[in-house]
Design an enzyme around this catalytic site. Structure first.
Site, PDB file in Angstrom:
ATOM      1  N   HIS A 367       0.785  -1.241   0.000  1.00  0.00           N
ATOM      2  CA  HIS A 367       0.000   0.000   0.000  1.00  0.00           C
ATOM      3  C   HIS A 367       0.813   1.286   0.000  1.00  0.00           C
ATOM      4  O   HIS A 367       0.441   2.250  -0.662  1.00  0.00           O
ATOM      5  CB  HIS A 367      -0.927   0.034   1.221  1.00  0.00           C
ATOM      6  CG  HIS A 367      -2.124  -0.871   1.096  1.00  0.00           C
ATOM      7  ND1 HIS A 367      -3.133  -0.636   0.194  1.00  0.00           N
ATOM      8  CD2 HIS A 367      -2.470  -2.001   1.750  1.00  0.00           C
ATOM      9  CE1 HIS A 367      -4.065  -1.583   0.302  1.00  0.00           C
ATOM     10  NE2 HIS A 367      -3.673  -2.440   1.237  1.00  0.00           N
ATOM     11  N   SER A 426       2.285  -7.292  -2.710  1.00  0.00           N
ATOM     12  CA  SER A 426       2.885  -7.864  -1.497  1.00  0.00           C
ATOM     13  C   SER A 426       2.818  -9.385  -1.528  1.00  0.00           C
ATOM     14  O   SER A 426       3.283 -10.049  -0.614  1.00  0.00           O
ATOM     15  CB  SER A 426       2.135  -7.365  -0.260  1.00  0.00           C
ATOM     16  OG  SER A 426       0.796  -7.825  -0.279  1.00  0.00           O
TER      17      SER A 426
HETATM   18  C1  H4B Z   1     -12.343  -1.963   2.385  1.00  0.00           C
HETATM   19  C2  H4B Z   1     -11.968  -3.360   2.087  1.00  0.00           C
HETATM   20  O1  H4B Z   1     -12.870  -4.267   2.663  1.00  0.00           O
HETATM   21  C3  H4B Z   1     -10.492  -3.708   2.356  1.00  0.00           C
HETATM   22  O2  H4B Z   1     -10.238  -4.969   1.800  1.00  0.00           O
HETATM   23  C4  H4B Z   1      -9.972  -3.541   3.773  1.00  0.00           C
HETATM   24  C5  H4B Z   1     -10.638  -4.351   4.854  1.00  0.00           C
HETATM   25  N1  H4B Z   1      -9.912  -4.249   6.116  1.00  0.00           N
HETATM   26  C6  H4B Z   1      -8.576  -4.047   6.164  1.00  0.00           C
HETATM   27  N2  H4B Z   1      -7.931  -4.067   7.358  1.00  0.00           N
HETATM   28  C7  H4B Z   1      -6.603  -3.889   7.409  1.00  0.00           C
HETATM   29  N3  H4B Z   1      -5.980  -3.918   8.586  1.00  0.00           N
HETATM   30  N4  H4B Z   1      -5.856  -3.697   6.284  1.00  0.00           N
HETATM   31  C8  H4B Z   1      -6.451  -3.665   5.059  1.00  0.00           C
HETATM   32  O3  H4B Z   1      -5.731  -3.479   4.046  1.00  0.00           O
HETATM   33  C9  H4B Z   1      -7.856  -3.831   4.971  1.00  0.00           C
HETATM   34  N5  H4B Z   1      -8.527  -3.787   3.783  1.00  0.00           N
HETATM   35  N1  TYR Z   2      -2.852 -11.778   0.429  1.00  0.00           N
HETATM   36  C1  TYR Z   2      -2.075 -10.620   0.817  1.00  0.00           C
HETATM   37  C2  TYR Z   2      -2.473 -10.108   2.187  1.00  0.00           C
HETATM   38  C3  TYR Z   2      -3.891  -9.703   2.283  1.00  0.00           C
HETATM   39  C4  TYR Z   2      -4.842 -10.529   2.869  1.00  0.00           C
HETATM   40  C5  TYR Z   2      -6.170 -10.129   2.980  1.00  0.00           C
HETATM   41  C6  TYR Z   2      -6.565  -8.894   2.503  1.00  0.00           C
HETATM   42  O1  TYR Z   2      -7.849  -8.481   2.618  1.00  0.00           O
HETATM   43  C7  TYR Z   2      -5.605  -8.061   1.920  1.00  0.00           C
HETATM   44  C8  TYR Z   2      -4.296  -8.477   1.805  1.00  0.00           C
HETATM   45  C9  TYR Z   2      -0.581 -10.946   0.832  1.00  0.00           C
HETATM   46  O2  TYR Z   2      -0.220 -12.097   0.879  1.00  0.00           O
HETATM   47  O3  TYR Z   2       0.218 -10.058   0.838  1.00  0.00           O
HETATM   48 FE   FE2 Z   3      -4.858  -4.055   1.909  1.00  0.00          FE
END
Ligand code: H4B
Ligand code: TYR
Ligand code: FE2
Length: 534
Positions: A367, A426
């Site tokens: 990100h 990632s």
């Molecule tokens: C908005 C959407 O659901 C998104 O996938 C969010 C959900 N919660 C999250 N929570 C964390 N800690 N980090 C994230 O990148 C996300 N992504």
């Molecule tokens: N799959 C991602 C991590 C991730 C998991 C769940 C999510 O909603 C977002 C990101 C990784 O391996 O880096």
């Molecule tokens: Fe994310």
């Protein structure tokens, strides 16, 4: 394949369902999404814990810790028991919750309508009016009529302006009165339960940290750390730090272990190599900047505090620690304030190429580079602003759009398909899969993308390709302007407050500000056109 199916079943069994709180006797009238999420986290966790402890035992791990989270759960249960809402109407609960969640708001003068049944006709009415005066209320409308069923009784509708805290006191007082048969408060404006609560100031994000627990190593059989007690303890330790975090605290420093730094190194080096060819230009540019500033180095996980400072310098985004996967509503709300809630623990060493829950490697490598790009940061904030006060259906659509853009987006660049989604930048396993001919590639269209079902346990079968990030932003803006929310919001960076643009005064002051900026811009143009001779 069987393992995947079993994992899917396990997740479906425990996924938080929308109606969960209602099914479990949590009154639907208490519609605070914050309270709902808190309750759901608690109940789902307790249920899952006992079932999964058994499963872990079967997975040959003797380190079952039944005490896990019990303390926290008990605390929360007590908390909710203390809240005695008996006899209050939905509007009154919303009013009381609004005050608890933001104590400063107790002095806000609120318009509300009271419907009263007066036992002793006019003489009760004069007592009620005196009471309103005592609580510094202003009567703006008064209507009475004889009650149809009872002789001598009078129904009254009284509209008043009064501070929230006094309104609650007044209601208590009226309810105790012998001369009234019943008292009902009908909310107006923002004490209506129809508009869900949302944070108005960055400090209120302290209330927006509700977790979706389905992918935690303690609760997900397929998590790479499910049967590793040391890993689970460490993950919990770092999550606790995030739980304790409050707005204004410095971002906690984590002393990463050798194993954690090793995991970072392996992901970092592979991603670095792959992104040269496959990442979009915005990512490549910011990645280089992060390397130049000494933050992206192979042998040390960057600290969130340092990352936050870096981003603040380029786009004003800052970071606050999160304990795990947050609910979409909470996660998106923080983006409205240019705040990114970021996990701080690291994925399991056995699975560097992909992990089922967001970890610090995902947040930092995936990100941060794009959040350091001004135009992308703007887009992220816009999704966040659109989510404030949105309905559940709209939150679902916004998070699906977020999923297929910010998390898993592809875009075209000089005829080639590139990656800009953080979940790909990632997870090098998925990055290669996304660009192969295995998954389906569809053009990004907000209308269809927003309703595309997705799962978050495995590589995606469908990705959406944007013409460019700019084009994706334009399409999103057009689409989001059709949302049902009856008001517009704006973030004021000077006060870190989200303002609801609902009065002529607020709009006037905004127009004034914009006029000043336009004046500066035209001055700048004039100066360029006719450079002074000095
Ligand atoms: C908005 C959407 O659901 C998104 O996938 C969010 C959900 N919660 C999250 N929570 C964390 N800690 N980090 C994230 O990148 C996300 N992504
Ligand atoms: N799959 C991602 C991590 C991730 C998991 C769940 C999510 O909603 C977002 C990101 C990784 O391996 O880096
Ligand atoms: Fe994310």
């Amino acid at each position: 394949m069987a393992a995947v199916a079993a994992a899917q079943k396990n997740r479906e069994m425990f996924a938080i369902k929308k109606s969960y709180s209602i099914e479990n006797g949590y009154p639907a009238r208490r519609r605070s999404l914050v309270d709902d999420a808190r309750f759901e986290t608690l109940v789902v966790k307790q249920t899952k814990q006992s079932v999964l402890d058994e499963a872990r035992q079967r997975a040959n791990d003797s380190s079952v810790d039944p005490e896990y989270d019990n303390e926290q759960c008990n605390q929360k249960t007590e908390e909710s028991n203390n809240k005695d809402d008996s006899g209050l109407t939905e509007e009154e609960i919303v009013l009381a919750n609004a005050i608890t969640e933001d104590p400063e708001s107790e002095k806000i003068v609120q318009r509300a309508a009271l419907v009263l049944r007066l036992r002793e006709g006019m003489s009760s009415l004069s007592r009620v009016l005196k009471l309103i005066e005592k609580y510094q209320g202003v009567v703006v409308h008064l209507e009475t009529r004889p009650n149809i069923s009872e002789n001598g009784q009078l129904d009254a509708l009284i509209k008043i302006d009064m501070s929230r805290i006094n309104m609650l006191q007044l209601l208590k007082n009226l309810r105790q009165s012998q001369t009234l048969e019943h008292t009902t408060l009908i909310g107006e404006d923002n004490i209506s339960a129809k508009n869900p609560w949302f944070p108005r100031h960055a400090s209120e994000l302290d209330n927006c940290n509700h977790l979706m627990t389905k992918y935690e190593p303690d609760l997900d059989m397929n998590h790479p750390g499910f049967a590793d007690k040391v890993y689970r303890e460490r993950r919990k330790e770092i999550a606790e730090i995030a739980f304790a975090y409050k707005y204004g605290d410095p971002v906690p420093y984590i002393e990463y272990t050798e194993v954690e730094n090793k995991t970072w190194k392996s992901v970092f080096n592979t991603v670095k190599e792959l992104t040269v060819k496959h990442a979009c230009v915005e990512h490549r540019r910011a990645f280089k900047l992060l390397q130049d500033e000494g933050l992206f180095v192979e042998d040390k996980i960057p600290q969130l505090g340092e990352m936050s400072k870096f981003m603040q310098k380029y786009t004003g985004f800052t970071l606050r620690p999160a304990a795990g996967l947050l609910t979409s509503r909470d996660f998106l709300a923080s983006l409205a304030f240019r705040i990114f809630q970021s996990t701080q623990y690291i994925r399991h060493i056995n699975s560097p190429f992909h992990t089922p829950e967001p970890d610090a490697i995902h947040e930092i490598l995936g990100h941060m580079p794009l959040l350091a790009d001004p135009s992308f940061a703007q887009f992220s904030q816009e999704i966040g602003l659109a989510s404030l006060g949105a309905s559940d259906e709209e939150i679902e659509k916004l998070s699906t759009i977020y999923w297929f853009t910010v998390e898993f987006g592809l875009c075209k660049e000089a005829g080639e398909t590139k990656v800009y989604g953080a979940g790909l930048l990632s997870a090098y396993g998925e990055l290669l899969h996304a660009l192969s001919d295995k998954p389906e590639h569809r053009p990004f269209q907000p209308e269809s993308t927003a309703v595309q079902p997705y799962q978050d346990q495995e590589y995606q079968p469908v990705y959406f390709v944007a013409e460019s990030i700019e084009d994706m932003k334009d399409k999103f803006r057009r689409w989001v302007s059709q949302m049902s929310r009856p008001f517009e919001v704006r973030f004021n960076p000077h006060t870190q407050r989200v303002e609801v643009l609902d009065t002529v005064e607020k709009l006037e002051s905004l127009v004034h500000q914009l006029n000043t900026e336009v004046l500066h811009l035209s001055n700048a143009i004039n100066k360029m056109k006719a450079p002074s001779l000095c």
